[in-house]
Write an enzyme that holds these catalytic residues in place. Structure first.
Site, short mmCIF file in Angstrom:
data_model
loop_
_atom_site.label_atom_id
_atom_site.label_comp_id
_atom_site.label_asym_id
_atom_site.label_seq_id
_atom_site.Cartn_x
_atom_site.Cartn_y
_atom_site.Cartn_z
N GLU A 198 0.84 -1.20 0.00
CA GLU A 198 0.00 0.00 0.00
C GLU A 198 0.88 1.24 0.00
OE1 GLU A 198 -3.28 -0.58 -0.16
OE2 GLU A 198 -2.71 -2.68 -0.12
N TYR B 37 3.10 -4.95 -8.67
CA TYR B 37 1.80 -5.59 -8.90
C TYR B 37 1.79 -6.34 -10.23
CZ TYR B 37 -0.50 -3.12 -5.04
OH TYR B 37 -0.88 -2.67 -3.80
N SER C 125 -14.82 0.82 -6.23
CA SER C 125 -15.59 0.35 -5.09
C SER C 125 -15.61 1.38 -3.99
CB SER C 125 -15.02 -0.97 -4.59
OG SER C 125 -15.17 -1.93 -5.61
N ASN C 126 -14.41 1.86 -3.66
CA ASN C 126 -14.31 2.79 -2.55
C ASN C 126 -14.18 4.21 -3.08
OD1 ASN C 126 -13.92 3.91 -0.02
ND2 ASN C 126 -11.77 3.29 0.10
N ARG D 11 -8.79 11.59 -7.94
CA ARG D 11 -9.33 10.79 -9.04
C ARG D 11 -10.83 11.04 -9.19
NH1 ARG D 11 -9.34 4.47 -6.92
NH2 ARG D 11 -10.84 4.76 -5.23
N ASN E 84 -5.87 5.23 -6.03
CA ASN E 84 -6.55 5.95 -4.95
C ASN E 84 -5.61 6.94 -4.26
OD1 ASN E 84 -4.95 4.28 -3.40
ND2 ASN E 84 -6.62 2.91 -2.80
N TYR F 235 3.70 4.11 -7.18
CA TYR F 235 2.54 3.31 -6.77
C TYR F 235 1.64 3.07 -7.98
CZ TYR F 235 -1.54 1.84 -4.04
OH TYR F 235 -2.60 1.13 -3.54
N GLU G 162 -2.71 -3.08 -9.76
CA GLU G 162 -3.38 -3.97 -10.73
C GLU G 162 -4.38 -3.21 -11.60
OE1 GLU G 162 -4.22 -3.77 -7.56
OE2 GLU G 162 -6.36 -3.31 -7.79
#
Ligand SMILES: *[C@@H]1O[C@H](CO)[C@@H](O)[C@H](O)[C@H]1NC(C)=O
Ligand SMILES: *[C@@H]1O[C@H](CO)[C@@H](O)[C@H](O)[C@H]1NC(C)=O
Ligand SMILES: *[C@@H]1O[C@H](CO)[C@@H](O)[C@H](O)[C@H]1NC(C)=O
Ligand SMILES: *[C@@H]1O[C@H](CO)[C@@H](O)[C@H](O)[C@H]1NC(C)=O
Ligand SMILES: *[C@@H]1O[C@H](CO)[C@@H](O)[C@H](O)[C@H]1NC(C)=O
Ligand SMILES: *[C@@H]1O[C@H](CO)[C@@H](O)[C@H](O)[C@H]1NC(C)=O
Length: 341
Positions: free
Chosen positions: A118, A147, A175-176, A183, A227, A233, A236
């Site tokens: 993360e 990843y 999803s979150n 973004r 995110n 960073y 996937e």
């Protein structure tokens, strides 16, 4: 009887040398072969499974599944003393679901590995002078675990298919959804100028894993929006959701240069390449009307295939071939600087 003492000393010396040499040989066998090949029989203890999802470690997993010999993964804490490395995944430490075994004896040669994929890792101030190695997506980690990556084909080939059946201009799986994330701001502005098909819990349209790639393959573009915008960073969202599905990634995350370190410049579109979302939308739409220009975003596939890393066991097995290159002694005085990268 003229020289009893020197002779005795000489014999004693020879015996000591022999014993010493023999011990040294044993030691060599334990650490690395004198011909320079890698040490085998490395034991890696995973203290707890990342996100609580357990996988089987039965049999010689590293050899059987990844062709790496002499690399043993264990998750039995009672064998801690036999482990060369102990790996701690940060998320569970962060939420205090798991704790470091600071009360147990720690062999001097044992290395503790701090693991996180993360970008945001919470406050790491409590972990001063405890860890010897870091394991992260970051290229400066002791153990870099991306990843995904591109693998060069042995020879260029056209044996790839550009999905032709495009029914959406732009797609996004999220999803979150957090309003404050950059973004989200880009998405909100983008959708005023181009159709964005959204899936995921955010819009109560979750996609089953089996449906993910076929669905995205019907989109010209995929919003591979991270995110967190943090150096190197890249998750996937790029490797799987866009590259593997066959949609051109529109990326938001680290600077273009970080992407170009891992993917060809003409394999993605970076939001920072445009002065405004209107311009970005205009460019994307123009590509949907120009097959030649659009297809140019796939020519990298002549030379590369995509390799995805998803299995924690593979990531852990990949530690072993690096073992001999780890610094003899290294202590992270302050892991906190990690998050500032
Ligand atoms: C080095 O020695 C080991 C153990 O004897 C052997 O397994 C390995 O094949 C050797 N490697 C090379 C490159 O000769
Ligand atoms: C590998 O190491 C383990 C634990 O230290 C030990 O029990 C085992 O006998 C070793 N195996 C070999 C083949 O050296
Ligand atoms: C193309 O996509 C449409 C809409 O999802 C689908 O109904 C159709 O079966 C697809 N055709 C092919 C050839 O994949
Ligand atoms: C963005 O704006 C600058 C300065 O006005 C200009 O030079 C550049 O060409 C613009 N870039 C794009 C992609 O339009
Ligand atoms: C693929 O590799 C070949 C040989 O290295 C090179 O000539 C060609 O330009 C590459 N193609 C792409 C699309 O990068
Ligand atoms: C690992 O870190 C511990 C704790 O700081 C230290 O005592 C030990 O010497 C280090 N070991 C290695 C191999 O770097």
């Amino acid at each position: 009887m003229t020289r009893p003492l020197p002779l005795t000393l000489l014999i004693l010396f020879m015996i000591i040398s022999l014993i010493y040499g023999w011990l040294f040989m044993l030691n060599e066998q334990n650490h690395h072969f004198s011909n320079g090949s890698l040490k085998t029989n490395i034991t890696i203890l995973l203290w707890h499974w990342p996100f609580g999802i357990q996988y089987s470690l039965a049999g010689d997993v590293c050899l059987k599944d990844y062709g790496i010999a002499g690399c043993h993964l264990i998750d039995n804490r009672s064998l801690m003393e036999s482990a060369n490395l102990v790996v701690f995944h940060n998320a569970e430490l962060k939420y205090r679901k798991e704790h470091l075994p600071l009360d147990l004896p720690r062999p001097a040669s044992q290395r503790w590995v701090w693991l996180s994929l993360e970008a945001y890792n919470g406050n790491l101030a409590a972990y001063k002078n405890l860890f010897n190695l870091t394991m992260s997506y970051h290229p400066q980690a002791d153990i870099t675990v991306p990843y995904g990556k591109l693998i060069v084909k042995e020879r260029p080939s056209q044996d790839f298919v550009i999905p032709k059946n495009k029914s959406h201009e732009v797609c996004w799986v999220v999803s979150n959804y957090q309003k404050w994330q950059s973004r989200s701001a880009v998405y909100q502005k983008l959708r005023q100028n181009i159709n964005v098909q959204v899936y995921g819990y955010f819009v109560k349209r979750p996609l089953r894993m089996a449906a993910l790639l076929p669905t995205i393959s019907q989109c010209y573009f995929y919003l591979a929006f991270e995110n967190t915008e943090s150096r190197h960073y890249i998750t996937e969202k790029l490797w799987r959701n866009a590259f593997l599905a066959g949609a051109v990634p529109v990326v938001l995350g680290p600077p273009r240069g970080d992407y170009e370190e891992v993917a060809p410049p003409k394999s993605f579109i970076h939001v920072n390449d445009f002065n405004s979302t209107e311009e970005l939308a205009k460019y994307l739409r123009s590509l949907t009307k120009d097959p030649e220009k659009y297809n140019a975003y796939f020519t990298w596939r002549q030379n590369y295939t995509v390799k995805l890393y998803t299995d924690w066991r593979e990531r852990l097995c990949n530690i072993c071939p690096l073992y001999e290159r780890f610094p003899i002694k290294k202590i992270y005085k302050d892991l906190g600087t990690w998050t500032k990268w």
